[in-house]
Design a protein around this motif. Structure first.
Motif, mmCIF file in Angstrom:
data_model
loop_
_atom_site.group_PDB
_atom_site.id
_atom_site.type_symbol
_atom_site.label_atom_id
_atom_site.label_comp_id
_atom_site.label_asym_id
_atom_site.label_seq_id
_atom_site.Cartn_x
_atom_site.Cartn_y
_atom_site.Cartn_z
ATOM 1 N N ILE A 190 6.562 -3.045 -4.853
ATOM 2 C CA ILE A 190 5.413 -3.897 -4.565
ATOM 3 C C ILE A 190 4.259 -3.043 -4.053
ATOM 4 N N VAL A 191 3.068 -3.235 -4.667
ATOM 5 C CA VAL A 191 1.862 -2.525 -4.238
ATOM 6 C C VAL A 191 0.773 -3.560 -3.962
ATOM 7 N N PRO A 192 -0.247 -3.202 -3.182
ATOM 8 C CA PRO A 192 -1.328 -4.152 -2.921
ATOM 9 C C PRO A 192 -2.061 -4.531 -4.212
ATOM 10 N N TYR A 193 -2.382 -5.811 -4.340
ATOM 11 C CA TYR A 193 -3.108 -6.286 -5.510
ATOM 12 C C TYR A 193 -4.525 -5.714 -5.509
ATOM 13 N N GLY A 194 -4.942 -5.203 -6.641
ATOM 14 C CA GLY A 194 -6.295 -4.678 -6.759
ATOM 15 C C GLY A 194 -6.458 -3.234 -6.353
ATOM 16 N N ASP A 195 -5.381 -2.595 -5.883
ATOM 17 C CA ASP A 195 -5.447 -1.208 -5.392
ATOM 18 C C ASP A 195 -4.891 -0.280 -6.477
ATOM 19 N N LEU A 196 -5.780 0.299 -7.255
ATOM 20 C CA LEU A 196 -5.372 1.146 -8.371
ATOM 21 C C LEU A 196 -4.728 2.439 -7.894
ATOM 22 N N ALA A 197 -5.223 2.977 -6.791
ATOM 23 C CA ALA A 197 -4.651 4.222 -6.265
ATOM 24 C C ALA A 197 -3.201 4.008 -5.826
ATOM 25 N N ALA A 198 -2.939 2.895 -5.177
ATOM 26 C CA ALA A 198 -1.566 2.601 -4.748
ATOM 27 C C ALA A 198 -0.655 2.419 -5.948
ATOM 28 N N LEU A 199 -1.177 1.794 -6.986
ATOM 29 C CA LEU A 199 -0.392 1.616 -8.206
ATOM 30 C C LEU A 199 -0.076 2.968 -8.835
ATOM 31 N N ARG A 200 -1.065 3.819 -8.897
ATOM 32 C CA ARG A 200 -0.847 5.145 -9.490
ATOM 33 C C ARG A 200 0.230 5.908 -8.714
ATOM 34 N N ASP A 201 0.198 5.826 -7.393
ATOM 35 C CA ASP A 201 1.181 6.535 -6.567
ATOM 36 C C ASP A 201 2.590 5.970 -6.747
ATOM 37 N N ALA A 202 2.689 4.688 -7.129
ATOM 38 C CA ALA A 202 3.992 4.034 -7.221
ATOM 39 C C ALA A 202 4.713 4.318 -8.538
ATOM 40 N N VAL A 203 3.995 4.746 -9.548
ATOM 41 C CA VAL A 203 4.607 4.976 -10.865
ATOM 42 C C VAL A 203 5.473 6.229 -10.822
ATOM 43 N N THR A 204 6.708 6.081 -11.317
ATOM 44 C CA THR A 204 7.622 7.225 -11.435
ATOM 45 C C THR A 204 8.137 7.283 -12.871
ATOM 46 N N ASP A 205 8.976 8.268 -13.138
ATOM 47 C CA ASP A 205 9.549 8.373 -14.475
ATOM 48 C C ASP A 205 10.467 7.188 -14.793
ATOM 49 N N ASP A 206 10.943 6.485 -13.759
ATOM 50 C CA ASP A 206 11.827 5.336 -13.968
ATOM 51 C C ASP A 206 11.061 4.022 -14.099
ATOM 52 N N THR A 207 9.754 4.064 -13.936
ATOM 53 C CA THR A 207 8.952 2.834 -14.059
ATOM 54 C C THR A 207 8.871 2.415 -15.526
ATOM 55 N N VAL A 208 9.233 1.179 -15.797
ATOM 56 C CA VAL A 208 9.193 0.690 -17.182
ATOM 57 C C VAL A 208 8.058 -0.287 -17.411
ATOM 58 N N ALA A 209 7.546 -0.926 -16.342
ATOM 59 C CA ALA A 209 6.494 -1.925 -16.541
ATOM 60 C C ALA A 209 5.723 -2.169 -15.261
#
Length: 420
Positions: A190-209
């Motif tokens: 779960i990342v804050p809505y509207g926060d692109l930087a937080a989303l970018r930091d959360a993506v890993t090689d195991d992220t599918v969607a």
């Protein structure tokens, strides 16, 4: 043919003598005694509805400014949808997916065309469609992206609302919806809505969607910062991650476009659809994507007895045909601009602390001195206008797209009176 936007009413609620034995309190008492208390509805018992108006069991009329959380985008009793349903009722209503039926291929083809995609996986409710999208993303991650089995992760946003199944509430941040239903399904970040930087930091090689609402409805009609959806689209392409847009509430005309993602020129990998797709007649939902995504399913791996049934397809086809003209999207744009201009004046008065939204959809935060969202909703009900509160201070406004401008103005007059 008469205009689908013709008002069936005057701009004030009319009353008629209550039918014998039709007592609101008795209906509510019976419901309270014999149904689970999982909702806290306003104290009104609807008996009939037409267009944007509803009539209760005692003959009082109310202007519907909620539209079944966007399930009734085309109004109550829309004749095109009712006639399509009636014609299909006389032919065949259910075959299960054990057999083909003669409405299925056309429904899937037309919906895929509307979305600009290859394939459709029909379901019934919005929550089923979200569950289907989750399964799709995981299977795609294992079979296409190459994520090791059991390690797939999906990123979602805080304050999301995607449904109420055990898996979906596992990634909710709303404790009222989540608490007491564990153990929770793993695999979500779960990342804050509207926060692109937080989303970018959360993506890993195991992220599918990444699963997002382009506008968060239940959270109070939250519109993300400009450029956010486009940034999500760019990031997910860079990292080979599916962008799944939950357009169950925001899609199919509500925001002035067929899909809310269109406001930023974004096409997600996966559309998750529901609510208005059934025209307020039957529950219809679907996951729509290209063949390299939905093609991962093989017979026996996912299904639904009622998903894609003949009645649902007949109604869904009529919804698609109505959207194809663009008139409902244009209507939502035109009336939405007027709605937000008028609500903006209220915000300047001090009675409203913030107004958010897009198209014919608004979240209105009420100043504490003027009451809670529930109290304002009840006062509006007494004046013949139906809205619903969320998160304490907010009321949501989302009338059927067929509402007349005079009726919309009358509803705004009632809101001004309540907040005066």
């Amino acid at each position: 043919m008469s205009s689908p936007f013709a008002s069936s009413s005057s701009s004030q609620p009319a009353s008629s003598p209550p039918p014998a034995g039709r007592d609101t309190a008795a209906f509510i008492a019976s419901a309270e005694a014999h149904s689970a208390h999982n909702y806290h509805p306003l104290p009104i018992v609807v008996a009939s509805a037409d267009g944007a108006w509803m009539t209760d069991v005692e003959g009082r009329r109310y202007l519907d400014m909620l539209a079944g959380y966007s399930a009734l985008n085309f109004g109550h009793g829309n004749r095109r949808l009712i006639e399509a349903a009636k014609a299909q009722l006389e032919r065949v209503t259910l075959t299960s997916r054990a057999f083909h039926h003669d409405r299925f291929a056309e429904f899937c083809t037309r919906l895929a065309e509307l979305c600009g995609k290859d394939m459709v996986l029909p379901m019934n409710t919005g929550a089923e469609a979200v569950e289907t999208a989750v399964k799709t993303a995981r299977k795609w991650g294992y079979e296409v992206k190459g994520v090791p089995d059991g390690r797939a992760r999906i990123i979602v946003a805080s304050d999301n609302f995607h449904g109420r199944t055990t898996t979906i509430v596992s990634f909710s941040t709303d404790e009222e919806a989540r608490a007491g239903f564990g153990p929770y399904t793993p695999g979500f970040d779960i990342v804050p809505y509207g926060d692109l930087a937080a989303l970018r930091d959360a993506v890993t090689d195991d992220t599918v969607a990444v699963l997002l609402e382009p506008v968060q409805g239940e959270a109070g009609v939250l519109v993300p910062p400009a450029g956010y959806l486009a940034g999500v689209r760019e990031l997910t392409r860079e990292r080979n991650v599916l962008f799944m847009a939950d357009e169950i509430q925001s899609g199919l005309g509500r925001t002035g476009r067929t899909f809310a993602c269109e406001h930023e020129g974004v096409v997600p990998d996966v559309y998750v659809l529901g609510k208005a797709l059934g025209g307020g007649v039957v529950p219809v939902s679907a996951v729509v994507a290209d063949a390299d995504v939905l093609g991962v399913f093989k017979p026996g791996e996912h299904g639904s007895t009622f998903g894609g049934n003949p009645l649902a397809c007949a109604v869904g086809l009529e919804v698609i045909a109505m959207l194809a003209t663009g008139e409902f999207q244009a209507r939502a744009t035109e009336l939405g601009e007027h709605l937000h201009a008028e609500l903006g004046l209220l915000a300047g008065s001090g009675a409203v602390t913030e107004v958010r939204g897009r198209g014919l959809w608004a979240g209105v935060d009420i100043a504490p001195a003027y009451g809670t969202g529930r109290e304002v909703s009840e006062k509006l009900m007494d004046r013949g206008v139906l809205v619903k509160d969320t998160h304490g201070a907010t009321i949501r406004i989302a009338p059927p797209l067929v509402i007349g401008k005079d009726d919309l103005d009358w509803a705004l007059d009632q809101l001004r009176a309540v907040l005066s």
